[in-house]
Design a protein around this motif. Structure first.
Motif, mmCIF file in Angstrom:
data_model
loop_
_atom_site.group_PDB
_atom_site.id
_atom_site.type_symbol
_atom_site.label_atom_id
_atom_site.label_comp_id
_atom_site.label_asym_id
_atom_site.label_seq_id
_atom_site.Cartn_x
_atom_site.Cartn_y
_atom_site.Cartn_z
ATOM 1 N N PHE A 100 -7.334 -2.926 -3.856
ATOM 2 C CA PHE A 100 -6.735 -1.618 -3.582
ATOM 3 C C PHE A 100 -5.611 -1.318 -4.561
ATOM 4 N N LEU A 101 -4.770 -2.314 -4.819
ATOM 5 C CA LEU A 101 -3.605 -2.097 -5.684
ATOM 6 C C LEU A 101 -4.004 -1.913 -7.151
ATOM 7 N N LEU B 229 -2.713 0.466 7.091
ATOM 8 C CA LEU B 229 -3.769 -0.498 6.753
ATOM 9 C C LEU B 229 -5.149 0.108 6.945
ATOM 10 N N GLU B 230 -5.341 0.785 8.067
ATOM 11 C CA GLU B 230 -6.657 1.335 8.386
ATOM 12 C C GLU B 230 -7.015 2.520 7.491
ATOM 13 N N ALA B 231 -6.043 3.408 7.244
ATOM 14 C CA ALA B 231 -6.303 4.593 6.425
ATOM 15 C C ALA B 231 -6.610 4.219 4.977
ATOM 16 N N SER B 232 -6.045 3.124 4.516
ATOM 17 C CA SER B 232 -6.262 2.702 3.127
ATOM 18 C C SER B 232 -7.635 2.086 2.910
ATOM 19 N N GLY B 233 -8.266 1.635 4.001
ATOM 20 C CA GLY B 233 -9.533 0.926 3.887
ATOM 21 C C GLY B 233 -9.371 -0.569 3.711
ATOM 22 N N VAL B 234 -8.140 -1.018 3.519
ATOM 23 C CA VAL B 234 -7.886 -2.458 3.376
ATOM 24 C C VAL B 234 -8.084 -3.150 4.722
ATOM 25 N N ILE C 107 0.840 -1.202 0.000
ATOM 26 C CA ILE C 107 0.000 0.000 0.000
ATOM 27 C C ILE C 107 0.877 1.255 0.000
ATOM 28 N N TYR C 108 1.898 1.253 0.848
ATOM 29 C CA TYR C 108 2.811 2.384 0.961
ATOM 30 C C TYR C 108 3.500 2.680 -0.372
#
Length: 278
Positions: free
Chosen positions: A55-56, A154-159, A20-21
């Protein structure tokens, strides 16, 4: 010659957060994501990988070992893998990665492999490259990303978190020998069929003279006795309460995941393999 970028996903929180990063901070890189699938993973791992792919916006390539766990178990005289003899990591995780990346290196490509070792893990080391064109990058360590920051990513991404973190501290095979006893007890609760399979492997190994059981100091048949399970859960709850009493509440993170590793520390299940669990 080409410049390739690869990132291994274990199904755990750290490698997912790194993917994600990198997607957020380095969208210019064409990163190839891969997952080495032993076929013995938790079903929650596959569910999480699907969510991460969403997400990716890109498929995660599954590397399936050409020889499975049962093949290598026979090759090692039916002896179970253990912290002292980690043949499962070597044959089912490292070997498939090396076979996958070998044609890239043979073609003269420069390959950068991104590994999710955090800034607060000074004691950990990444995969040791044996080829001059294979470089290992540790973005979390280089940018000061620690365990708390991984959770925030993880949390901020919604994943979010993999579902198995509700009862287990790491990804990897269902019968990973790095599990703590509470995790074996919870495996029996959450995936009884996987627990029975692990028991069968253990019984077969002991019949062939293996000196190791999955859980240090006792077999799974001993561990699953009702009175023993009661004791394991009681010990865990008492230790959890002691840790909670000593822990300073962080107002910025009022809700924290129940981290088994924080409760047991180095006492049990320590030393997990980076490529399996990160």
């Amino acid at each position: 010659m080409a410049e390739r970028h690869v990132l291994g996903i274990s199904g755990g929180k750290d490698s997912a957060a790194l993917a994600i990063y990198m997607r957020q901070h380095h969208p210019e890189l064409n990163i190839e994501y891969f997952f080495t699938d032993t076929g013995k993973e938790l079903p929650e791992v596959y569910e999480f990988l699907g969510k991460l792919e969403g997400f990716l916006g890109k498929k995660i390539e599954y590397l399936n070992p050409d020889r499975d766990f049962d093949f290598w178990l026979k090759e090692y005289n039916h002896f179970l893998p253990s912290p002292q003899t980690r043949w499962c990591t070597r044959q089912l995780k490292l070997r498939p990665f090396e076979l996958w990346v070998r044609p890239m290196l043979a073609a003269g490509d420069s390959v950068t492999s991104y590994v999710a070792i955090r800034a607060d893990e000074e004691y950990r080391e990444g995969y040791a490259s044996k080829h001059k064109n294979l470089k290992i990058a540790l973005p979390f360590r280089e940018n000061g990303i620690d365990k708390a920051a991984v959770g925030e990513i993880l949390e901020a991404s919604g994943v979010g978190w993999p579902e198995y973190y509700k009862w287990r501290s790491r990804s990897g095979c269902t019968f990973c020998f790095f599990q703590q006893k509470i995790e074996w007890a919870r495996l029996k609760e959450n995936h009884p069929e996987a627990f029975e399979e692990a028991k069968d492997y253990e019984k077969n190994a002991m019949e062939h003279g293996s000196p190791f059981t999955w859980s240090q100091g006792e077999s799974l048949s001993e561990l699953e006795k009702p009175e023993r399970l009661i004791q394991i859960f009681k010990d865990y709850d008492e230790r959890k309460a002691r840790v909670a009493a000593r822990k300073t509440q962080n107002p910025l993170r009022p809700v924290e995941i129940d981290d088994i590793d924080d409760i047991y520390g180095d006492d049990e299940g320590n030393g997990s393999c980076n490529i399996c669990h990160k």
